[in-house]
Design an enzyme around this catalytic site. Structure first.
Site, mmCIF file in Angstrom:
data_model
loop_
_atom_site.group_PDB
_atom_site.id
_atom_site.type_symbol
_atom_site.label_atom_id
_atom_site.label_comp_id
_atom_site.label_asym_id
_atom_site.label_seq_id
_atom_site.Cartn_x
_atom_site.Cartn_y
_atom_site.Cartn_z
ATOM 1 N N CYS A 2 0.827 -1.211 0.000
ATOM 2 C CA CYS A 2 0.000 0.000 0.000
ATOM 3 C C CYS A 2 0.863 1.263 0.000
ATOM 4 C CB CYS A 2 -0.868 0.051 1.248
ATOM 5 S SG CYS A 2 -2.104 -1.236 1.285
ATOM 6 N N ARG A 27 5.330 0.116 -5.948
ATOM 7 C CA ARG A 27 5.249 -0.745 -4.773
ATOM 8 C C ARG A 27 4.325 -1.932 -4.992
ATOM 9 N NH1 ARG A 27 6.543 2.657 -0.089
ATOM 10 N NH2 ARG A 27 5.048 1.609 1.236
ATOM 11 N N TRP A 74 -2.635 -2.729 -1.675
ATOM 12 C CA TRP A 74 -2.191 -4.112 -1.926
ATOM 13 C C TRP A 74 -2.876 -4.924 -0.830
ATOM 14 C CZ3 TRP A 74 0.564 -7.970 0.624
ATOM 15 C CH2 TRP A 74 1.051 -9.006 -0.189
ATOM 16 N N ASN A 98 -1.513 1.772 5.673
ATOM 17 C CA ASN A 98 -0.567 0.756 5.199
ATOM 18 C C ASN A 98 -0.183 -0.067 6.417
ATOM 19 O OD1 ASN A 98 2.957 0.893 4.283
ATOM 20 N ND2 ASN A 98 1.524 -0.769 4.014
ATOM 21 N N GLY A 99 -0.421 -1.377 6.357
ATOM 22 C CA GLY A 99 -0.070 -2.241 7.480
ATOM 23 C C GLY A 99 -1.190 -3.217 7.791
ATOM 24 N N GLU A 479 18.336 -17.116 -7.788
ATOM 25 C CA GLU A 479 17.863 -15.791 -8.206
ATOM 26 C C GLU A 479 17.234 -15.866 -9.607
ATOM 27 O OE1 GLU A 479 17.075 -13.041 -7.191
ATOM 28 O OE2 GLU A 479 17.336 -11.569 -8.780
ATOM 29 N N LYS A 483 13.413 -14.830 -10.415
ATOM 30 C CA LYS A 483 13.111 -13.782 -11.402
ATOM 31 C C LYS A 483 12.097 -14.293 -12.418
ATOM 32 C CE LYS A 483 14.271 -10.918 -10.270
ATOM 33 N NZ LYS A 483 14.881 -10.210 -9.163
ATOM 34 N N GLU A 486 8.624 -14.654 -10.831
ATOM 35 C CA GLU A 486 8.015 -13.364 -10.490
ATOM 36 C C GLU A 486 7.337 -12.702 -11.675
ATOM 37 O OE1 GLU A 486 10.442 -10.912 -7.164
ATOM 38 O OE2 GLU A 486 11.616 -11.386 -8.932
ATOM 39 N N HIS A 502 19.378 -36.263 -6.274
ATOM 40 C CA HIS A 502 18.723 -36.628 -5.014
ATOM 41 C C HIS A 502 17.229 -36.302 -5.043
ATOM 42 C CE1 HIS A 502 22.562 -37.597 -3.218
ATOM 43 N NE2 HIS A 502 23.032 -36.471 -3.747
ATOM 44 N N LYS A 602 6.624 -4.168 -4.225
ATOM 45 C CA LYS A 602 8.051 -3.852 -4.237
ATOM 46 C C LYS A 602 8.593 -3.680 -2.821
ATOM 47 C CE LYS A 602 11.848 -2.297 -6.290
ATOM 48 N NZ LYS A 602 12.632 -3.330 -6.962
HETATM 49 N N1 HGA Z 1 -4.590 -4.229 5.674
HETATM 50 C C1 HGA Z 1 -4.982 -3.210 4.760
HETATM 51 C C2 HGA Z 1 -3.754 -2.518 4.174
HETATM 52 C C3 HGA Z 1 -2.899 -3.478 3.413
HETATM 53 C C4 HGA Z 1 -1.473 -3.024 3.203
HETATM 54 O O1 HGA Z 1 -0.890 -2.242 3.910
HETATM 55 N N2 HGA Z 1 -0.823 -3.578 2.188
HETATM 56 O O2 HGA Z 1 0.469 -3.197 1.942
HETATM 57 C C5 HGA Z 1 -5.854 -3.765 3.652
HETATM 58 O O3 HGA Z 1 -5.879 -4.967 3.390
HETATM 59 O O4 HGA Z 1 -6.560 -2.963 3.022
#
Ligand code: HGA
Length: 607
Positions: A2, A27, A74, A98-99, A479, A483, A486, A502, A602
């Protein structure tokens, strides 16, 4: 992850918010939204998917106002739907977050027992509802935000906007980064200084537990104990114009191509041209007094650490343990005397790595970090931060940051080898001369791009790919596989070449491409034997080697990519190029979103 922005401006803020969110796109996100005070009243626009959807919405349904907040989400809690998109609103308050609010279930239950309903699946809505609850009980916006934050457990960077409060933003930080930008009669909030770069270059970073009250002309911060705190205002050096693709189709292509330049900058920052020595930032490291190094990182940075383990152990005879950050602290490893703890993170904000660093605080002899963002939390909380000088990296899949991390880690290993008496003055000088030729060699290595592009057309048809390597090429295989996964979404796995028999050899058939990293070094013949084992079972080998290796590998490989010849110790920095190009062109052939691959972020600021 986020991204958060907030603006108390002099002009219409919707375009500024969207522009700042654009700069946080790197991000990774799945939906976006903004809220403003339109004629003093909260209003918001939100859209699922890319920011262009939000911009389109704003064309048809504009949002006026000179103060506002914005968010790229996110998702962690709840699917990426419109209802779950931030800003979240509860009556007179809107919030971006964010969190992860870890106690949101308990808080929801409390709110439910007070008759308060919630409408989204997110943890964040709880924050808005709590603030509204406190406002309803007569609290001022500041009191409501403080009371809300006192109830939260977990990680957050938060920004609140209140109905009727045109000159007020409240921001708070615990676990997730947040920066305040200072303008002239304007004030800004951003997840990082990149978001704020076109708006201001004067930034104050909030510290853990900080609570900030912003108006257009003032910033008041209190710390975790509620005591007034002063945080320094720093001048940032982010060139806002540099954050573009410079004619490349993708940021990742630009960043791969930039490697000769940025590695030259990294070398320039650490090498003393006149007498062939390595200069570390003030304070330095007493390598001779160390018993071991514990290295902790995530993702690509973790593979840089695994590579460094080979270097430190072989060159400096210094034992190294490497751990992924998400496992490290929960394993509760003892940190014994004589340990240097070293943390590698591109953003310097990786939540797991930061938590691991804090676990080592007061335990390790010295806390070191290798970061790209010198003002990041990890850099600020280290005894010695070693910047990698890669410049802003936007592509979610790391490329130039990886090779710059390797460059700095190899310089450290050489410095340690010399300090511990395992490398003579002349020996050190010879390595440094070789390292100085890296930018030129990387330029040469980029010359394989056309060969790789053709090969990637074929590789894009595969559903599974195996990567093999021995010694220093084993982390490179890891790596390379990461890559490819991803950005092309092709399943890929890496094995140490000798481990093939193995288990994974059971997977080999004519449909399974096997990428082998094998410069002509001391282990080459053993790797060739492993290649023969694959070819004997119909497996298709893509061999990445040098001219001598190509000559000695014998017949039967499906494709061979020939790299410039390089000292085997330096080879990982060069062989990262084919690993990156292979993934990049395979992803382009498959038409995936190279710079923002699905589900990825990111700067991973949640655990
Ligand atoms: N938990 C919140 C924010 C998600 C977040 O910080 N993502 O990086 C949500 O799910 O909206």
């Amino acid at each position: 992850m986020c991204g958060i922005v907030g603006v108390l401006g002099q002009n219409e803020v919707a375009p500024l918010l969207v522009e700042a969110l654009k700069r946080l796109e790197y991000r990774g996100y799945d939906s976006a939204g903004i809220a403003t005070l339109n004629d003093g009243h909260l209003d918001r626009r939100r859209a699922v998917g890319k920011l262009v959807n939000l911009s389109d919405l704003l064309v048809h349904d504009p949002l006026a106002g000179k103060s506002g907040i914005g968010h790229t989400r996110w998702a962690t809690h709840g699917a990426p739907t419109l209802t779950n998109t931030h800003p979240h609103r509860a009556g007179p308050v809107a919030v971006v977050h964010n969190g992860i609010i870890e106690n949101y279930r308990e808080l929801r239950a409390e709110l439910a027992s007070a008759g308060i309903a919630y409408h989204t699946e997110t943890d964040t809505e709880t924050v808005a509802l709590l603030a509204q609850h406190h406002l309803d009980k007569g609290a001022s916006p500041e009191e409501a935000a403080r009371a809300t934050i006192a109830q939260l457990e977990g990680a957050y960077a938060l920004c609140f906007l209140f109905d009727g409060e045109d000159d007020l933003l409240i921001a708070a930080r615990q676990g997730s980064p947040l920066a305040i930008g200072h303008g002239d009669g304007e004030m800004f909030v951003g997840s990082d200084a990149i978001a704020l770069a076109p708006l201001t270059d004067r930034v104050t970073y909030l510290e853990e537990g900080d609570f900030a009250v912003l108006t257009r002309t003032s910033l008041r911060i209190t710390d975790a104990q509620g005591t007034p705190a002063t945080r320094p205002m720093r001048q940032t050096h982010i060139d806002s114009a540099r954050v573009d693709k410079a004619g490349h189709k993708h940021f990742m292509a630009k960043e791969i191509a930039e490697q000769p330049t940025v590695i030259s900058e990294a070398l320039g920052a650490y090498l003393n041209g006149e007498n062939g020595t390595i200069t570390l930032p003030e304070g330095g490291i007493n390598f001779a007094g160390l018993e071991r190094i514990t290295m902790v990182a995530c993702g690509t940075a973790y593979f840089a650490c695994v590579t460094a383990k080979y270097w430190f152990e072989q060159l400096a005879r210094l034992p190294v343990e490497v751990d992924v950050a998400s496992e490290f602290r929960y394993r509760e490893p003892p940190i014994t005397e004589g340990t240097a703890a070293l943390f590698v993170s591109q953003s310097g904000e990786t939540a797991d790595t930061l938590a691991a660093l804090r676990y080592c605080e007061g335990e390790a002899d010295i806390i070191l970090s290798v970061v790209n963002v010198d003002e990041s939390s990890i850099a600020r909380e280290s005894d010695l931060a070693l910047p990698i000088h890669a410049g802003t990296e936007i592509g979610v899949a790391s490329s130039k940051a990886f090779t710059c991390q390797l460059t700095v880690l190899l310089l450290l290993a050489l410095k340690a080898a010399h300090a511990r008496g395992h490398l003579s003055e002349d020996g050190l000088r010879a390595y440094l001369v070789a390292m100085r030729s890296l930018p030129g060699m990387l330029n040469e290595a980029l010359g394989i791009e056309e060969d790789v592009r053709g090969l990637s057309q074929e590789l894009s048809k595969a559903t599974d790919v195996l990567f093999l390597g021995r010694g220093l090429m084993y982390p490179m295989a890891m790596e390379g596989a990461l890559k490819l996964k991803e950005i092309s979404y092709i399943h890929a796995e890496a094995y140490a070449s000798g481990e093939l028999k193995h288990g994974p050899i059971a997977l080999i058939d004519e449909k399974m491409p096997v990428v082998v990293f094998a410069p002509k070094d001391a282990l080459f013949d053993k790797t060739v034997s492993n290649m023969q084992e694959v070819m004997a079972r119909g497996g298709k080998i893509i061999l990445i080697t040098d001219a001598a290796g190509a000559k000695d590998a014998g017949d039967g490989t499906w494709q061979t990519i020939i790299m410039p010849t390089i000292d085997p110790v330096l080879a990982p920095i060069l062989y990262a190029v084919p690993a990156q190009l292979l993934a990049y062109h395979t992803a382009v052939a498959k038409g995936t979103d190279v710079d923002q691959p699905r589900n990825l972020a990111k700067s991973v600021t949640v655990e």
